[in-house]
Design a protein around this motif. Sequence first.
Motif, PDB file in Angstrom:
ATOM      1  N   LEU A 104      18.687  19.010  36.128  1.00 52.56           N
ATOM      2  CA  LEU A 104      17.916  20.260  35.275  1.00 52.56           C
ATOM      3  C   LEU A 104      16.884  20.881  36.100  1.00 52.56           C
ATOM      4  O   LEU A 104      16.076  20.271  36.742  1.00 52.56           O
ATOM      5  CB  LEU A 104      17.326  19.459  33.957  1.00 52.56           C
ATOM      6  N   ASN A 105      16.717  22.350  36.015  1.00 53.38           N
ATOM      7  CA  ASN A 105      15.602  23.042  36.652  1.00 53.38           C
ATOM      8  C   ASN A 105      14.281  22.715  35.954  1.00 53.38           C
ATOM      9  O   ASN A 105      14.145  22.994  34.870  1.00 53.38           O
ATOM     10  CB  ASN A 105      16.302  24.278  36.477  1.00 53.38           C
ATOM     11  N   PRO A 106      13.551  22.272  36.982  1.00 49.09           N
ATOM     12  CA  PRO A 106      12.152  21.922  36.311  1.00 49.09           C
ATOM     13  C   PRO A 106      11.356  23.015  36.024  1.00 49.09           C
ATOM     14  O   PRO A 106      10.443  22.783  35.206  1.00 49.09           O
ATOM     15  CB  PRO A 106      11.475  21.220  37.423  1.00 49.09           C
ATOM     16  N   THR A 107      11.719  24.337  36.470  1.00 48.32           N
ATOM     17  CA  THR A 107      10.830  25.203  35.936  1.00 48.32           C
ATOM     18  C   THR A 107      11.601  25.957  34.721  1.00 48.32           C
ATOM     19  O   THR A 107      10.762  27.188  34.319  1.00 48.32           O
ATOM     20  CB  THR A 107      10.844  26.463  37.026  1.00 48.32           C
ATOM     21  N   LEU A 108      12.350  25.728  34.051  1.00 46.83           N
ATOM     22  CA  LEU A 108      13.128  26.566  32.937  1.00 46.83           C
ATOM     23  C   LEU A 108      13.110  25.591  31.736  1.00 46.83           C
ATOM     24  O   LEU A 108      13.371  24.346  31.985  1.00 46.83           O
ATOM     25  CB  LEU A 108      14.389  26.966  33.247  1.00 46.83           C
ATOM     26  N   TYR A 152      10.095  21.612  28.775  1.00 42.90           N
ATOM     27  CA  TYR A 152      10.559  21.405  29.867  1.00 42.90           C
ATOM     28  C   TYR A 152      11.274  20.113  30.373  1.00 42.90           C
ATOM     29  O   TYR A 152      10.871  18.978  29.410  1.00 42.90           O
ATOM     30  CB  TYR A 152       9.495  21.771  30.906  1.00 42.90           C
TER      31      TYR A 152
END
Lengths: 330, 310
Positions: A104-108, A152
């Motif tokens: 999973l993208n940590p910034t979205l 997040y």
Amino acid sequence: MEKILEVNDLHVSFLTYGGEVKAVRGVSFDLHKGETLAIVGESGCGKSVTASSLMKLIPTPPGKISQGSIKFKDRELVNLSDKQMRKIRGVDISMIFQDPMTALNPTLTIGTQLTEGLKQHRNISNKEAKIKALEMLDLVGIPYPEERLKQYPHQFSGGMRQRIVIAIALICEPDLLIADEPTTALDVTIQAQILELFERIQQETNVAIILITHDLGVVAKVADRIAVMYAGKIIESGTKHELFYEPLHPYTQGLLNSIPRLDKKGEKLEPIDGTPPDLFSPPQGCPFTARCPHAMVACEKVYPPRYQASEEHYGECWLYDERVKKYQSS
Amino acid sequence: MLKYTIKRFLLMIMTIWIIATLTFVLMNAIPGSPFNEERTSNEAVQANLEAHFNLDQSPLVQYAGYLKSIATFDYGPSIKKPNDSVNDLLSRGFPISAELGIISVTVALLSGVVLGVIAALRHNGIIDYLAMTIAVLGISIPNFVLATLLIQQLSVNAGVLPVATWSSPMHMILPTIALATGPMAIIARLTRSSMLEVLTQDYIKMARAKGLSPMTIIVKHALKNALMPVVTIMGTILAGVLTGTFVIEKIFAIPGMGQYFVESINQRDYPVIMGTTVFYSAFLVVILFIVDITYGFLDPRVKIHKEEGN
């Protein structure tokens, strides 16, 4: 049942400075709707590459599908362009990755990551996408989905993240789900929960699953059929029952012997000695020869023919060849 | 977040105070006074002047006077240019310097990031090598050398662009290139390596598996993560651009703040030194604060950590 995937003689190789690595060397299998196929094998046997190739997600270059065909719902995927593949990825075929901590993208936010695929492929409003996302979080068993959407990835535990990854993979209602070692990075208790989730989802959505794993315990729980891979080839394939109770190939037998058993106390584990062959220059005969307790001269020289034990069950080993049997009995 | 902001604000004031004090000590440590060069051999006149600017008093009294002027933002008149107050000089020079700085930083950031991303996407291809060659050249060539080369080739020989001053957009092109090339090169290299790392992450593979377009994957998924190191280095780069403006302003005869700063040190014009130093340091400290806040927007994990930490 309806056949949705047909892989025929698939070859995948990677061009490196050291030469061509033949990671997958002629893999064939097929898959029906609502079925679970487990591809089993030790590290480096080509099972993950096979999985990635189905969605054409191997990095090209250096990787390429050098031969063979992948037919998904009667459509040939091998010669589709990346643009055409994009309409299939996430919609018809989805993938779940091994490590939920990095998938999973940590910034979205979770909500963004859940809905972006849906918005890309279907012409729907933000509101509808959100409703669908809430539905999916509910399906995979995440409490308080409304609040969770705005959070997040770092605010979730490993098991929760894998549930989200599964929700993302299923949101466009694919026909085929490829799960690449989906439980390897999880605690044993969480593993069981995730496997139960797979079973429940399959009952509800009738999705076909290809499960890539090296964990035979996982296989025993969820698989319908099993394909055993070794050095880029499927050396044995059959239903779960056939494979666990009547393994044909010495490698499969070795794998089963190397599992700790609760019902036989005090017995030593029997590991398979040696390591798999180098795929830069795979042996021309059976790749398992060097580690095989039954190895014969023929094994080294010529790849064994397929021995069909039943409609589903086959093994590729010289031991079952009529000529060898005749020779041994005389 | 509020607590953090207040804490940072107090730290900022501390930093400015320390810089002002150090400047004061250094200023007094340098031999000479504003009136040494003048041919005023008359000692009585010099004594009068020194009395007028409080220079005959003890350093401690002078120091107190300086702190007071910093606190009230009133640095008094310049010793050398009696018709201008320090505030006049700042308000005249700063807009021009700021214009040069902002344009250069924007150009450096945009072109650096684009160059870095393209290089990363074409990893080990011709474009990658080309971009990185430009980047290495940009880092290696000092801005004053580049400035003189540009003037010689484009202004003197080719006659396409004006040689100096800051009066129209055409005049701005050469100083901006000279000032922006170094930072651009650093940003490009950093973006490239950081982008290459991010592109191998699982969440990028996952984004591809969702069937997203390459553009969405790069901008939405990769770039946001890849820009973290770039944001970190922006503080240093801004400091570099700030000092770079002194040199560039001198070469291109741009009437910015840099010339007052350099001149004031040469002439021991104490109020101007004080004013420009405190102004520059305050400016830089504020920029660093903004950079820190930006982290929180790019990476949600940073914000949480700070709230817990305070």
